[in-house]
Design an enzyme around this catalytic site. Structure first.
Site, short mmCIF file in Angstrom:
data_model
loop_
_atom_site.label_atom_id
_atom_site.label_comp_id
_atom_site.label_asym_id
_atom_site.label_seq_id
_atom_site.Cartn_x
_atom_site.Cartn_y
_atom_site.Cartn_z
N ASP A 80 -17.48 -24.92 34.04
CA ASP A 80 -17.97 -24.51 32.72
C ASP A 80 -17.34 -23.17 32.37
OD1 ASP A 80 -19.57 -26.69 32.42
OD2 ASP A 80 -21.41 -25.71 33.10
N ASP A 118 -23.97 -38.44 27.52
CA ASP A 118 -25.20 -37.97 28.16
C ASP A 118 -26.26 -39.03 27.93
OD1 ASP A 118 -24.23 -35.48 29.05
OD2 ASP A 118 -24.52 -34.61 27.06
#
Lengths: 206, 259
Positions: free
Chosen positions: B11, B130
């Site tokens: 990230d 997701d």
């Protein structure tokens, strides 16, 4: 100096970066005169065969690549560039460059086998060749493709890989070598193949 | 035989990796380029960078990271986070990424998948999904719903339908993240991973829940995943990639052991 053929098929920049990391000077071009006169040529590519051939013909790069093959200078095809060197591709049912006899064929669909063949796999190099020298048998190479080259003559096959069935993953004939995998994305061993190619004179002398 | 891929996910915010990362060997814990090099050297099969800055005015910082990463690693890597247009994709690919991952933007505008595949090739386009477990209903028969905005917004879209639709539109790969499992380190969500992997012919990367090597073994066998995304378990130095790969190899799972 290595000339990298630009025919709007995929990311040439990664090939150039790998060549640069190996200390080679390279030139990306779509000019047929430059390709035809080059001392060493890389012919990379991802994408669809039909469009690639259309661009090559439109720019006159098809004829330039035939001249490269005929002049005997080292020529490396990568991925799509290992397929459209043949006479015909099943993808888009398109004629290829015809640098070698044979055709590109779709990997057969079968249960449990993912298409595209994407990821790392081994290559069994089936005959000695300067470009594929010095690689450990356990090395793996990065693939991403749904078609593969099938040269007409078995002595043109340099490497075999297994994905549901064995298929040709490396081709070598005279001054031409080609890999279905991406040496520029295959870590240390991929760079080793590119370094071998940079040192190769285009003949089979060891 | 095709190896199962182990893919560390980084990230990145404002050009720095965001998790406090603990390496043994003098790696700058916040520099994504150094981390990329470290994972490349220790046998990662691919890398994923997720840009959590994701605002277009900051995009330049991420592009610079991609450019620097591309000079030092020679394995594929993908970039996701906030890519909304073909132009966003083109920028990231030109900077040196192999693949782009689209998630929320593809749900809002599925044509983005088709246009991306047309422009850059299917192999470039990863659909990030997701998903969240819900009671099966006529609208969501699989019992897994697509969610966006990092799991905060339900979409009413069935996950199984969306996976098949993305394949039809030309996605080359699916990265499937279970919101229920994400961050738990209790293991991947095997049921949905298997369901989707068996329903599409393109590769599926499992994401969310990895805490120890046996979790990868489970998802790569029973979960039928083609690749496994990992984050904390390697970022904090709990495990190394060679340790994970040795564990998997001992259980007969094909992994790349020579690099």
């Amino acid at each position: 100096m290595v000339v990298v053929v630009d025919y709007q098929a995929g990311n040439l920049a990664s090939v150039v970066r790998a060549l640069t990391a190996l200390g080679a000077r390279s030139r990306v071009t779509d000019e047929p005169e430059v390709v035809a006169a080059a001392p060493r040529v890389v012919f990379p590519g991802v994408g669809a065969a039909g469009r690639a051939m259309a661009v090559l013909r439109e720019r006159g790069l098809d004829e330039a690549l035939r001249q490269v093959k005929a002049r005997g200078v080292p020529l490396l095809g990568i991925c799509l560039g290992a397929q459209i060197i043949l006479e015909f591709s099943q993808e888009n049912e398109t004629p290829g460059l015809g640098l070698l006899p044979g055709r590109a064929t779709a990997l057969p669909r079968q249960p449990g086998i993912k298409i595209p063949h994407m990821g790392w796999n081994r290559v069994e190099f089936v005959r000695p060749h300067p470009v594929f020298a010095g690689l450990p048998p356990t090395a793996e190479y990065y693939f991403v493709h749904s078609y593969f080259p099938e040269p007409a003559r078995p002595e043109m096959v340099a490497g075999i890989t297994e994905h549901g069935r064995p298929f040709v993953s490396a081709v070598a004939w005279e001054n031409l070598v080609a890999t279905q995998f991406h040496p520029e994305k295959s870590g240390r061993f991929g760079l080793h193949i590119l370094a071998n190619f940079l040192a190769w004179d285009g003949t089979l002398a060891q | 035989m095709l190896s199962k891929r182990i893919i560390p996910c980084l990230d990145v915010r404002d050009g720095r990796t965001t998790k406090g990362i603990k390496f043994q060997n003098n790696v700058d814990i916040g520099d994504p380029v150094e981390m990329a090099r470290h994972y490349y050297d220790t046998g990662a099969d691919e890398l994923v960078f997720y840009d959590i800055t994701a605002s277009s005015d900051r995009r330049g910082i991420m592009i610079e990271v991609v450019r620097r990463v591309a000079k030092v690693i020679f394995i594929p890597f993908s970039v996701g986070g906030g890519l909304r247009t073909l132009e966003d994709m083109r920028e990231v690919l030109l900077a040196g990424a192999e693949k782009v991952s689209v998630n929320t933007a593809a749900v809002r505008n599925p044509r983005l998948i088709a246009e991306g595949a047309q422009a850059f090739g299917s192999q470039c386009i990863v659909l990030g999904m997701d998903v969240k477990r819900v009671p099966p209903s006529p609208q969501i028969p699989s019992g897994y719903e697509v969610v966006i905005h990092g799991g905060r917004t339900p979409t009413g879209i069935d996950a199984l339908w969306w996976a098949r639709e993305a394949e039809r539109l030309g996605a080359g790969e699916i990265c499937l993240n279970s919101i229920d499992a994400d961050g738990t380190q209790d293991g991947y969500e095997l049921t949905v991973t298997r369901m989707i992997s068996e329903a599409v012919s393109i590769p599926v990367i499992a994401s969310g829940g990895a805490g120890k090597p046996e979790h990868l073994a489970e998802v790569l066998t029973r979960g039928c995943a083609d690749a496994a995304l990992i984050a904390s378990m390697v970022h904090y130095g709990t495990y190394t990639i060679p340790e994970i790969k040795d564990y998997l190899a001992q259980r007969g799972i094909p992994v790349r052991l020579t690099w």
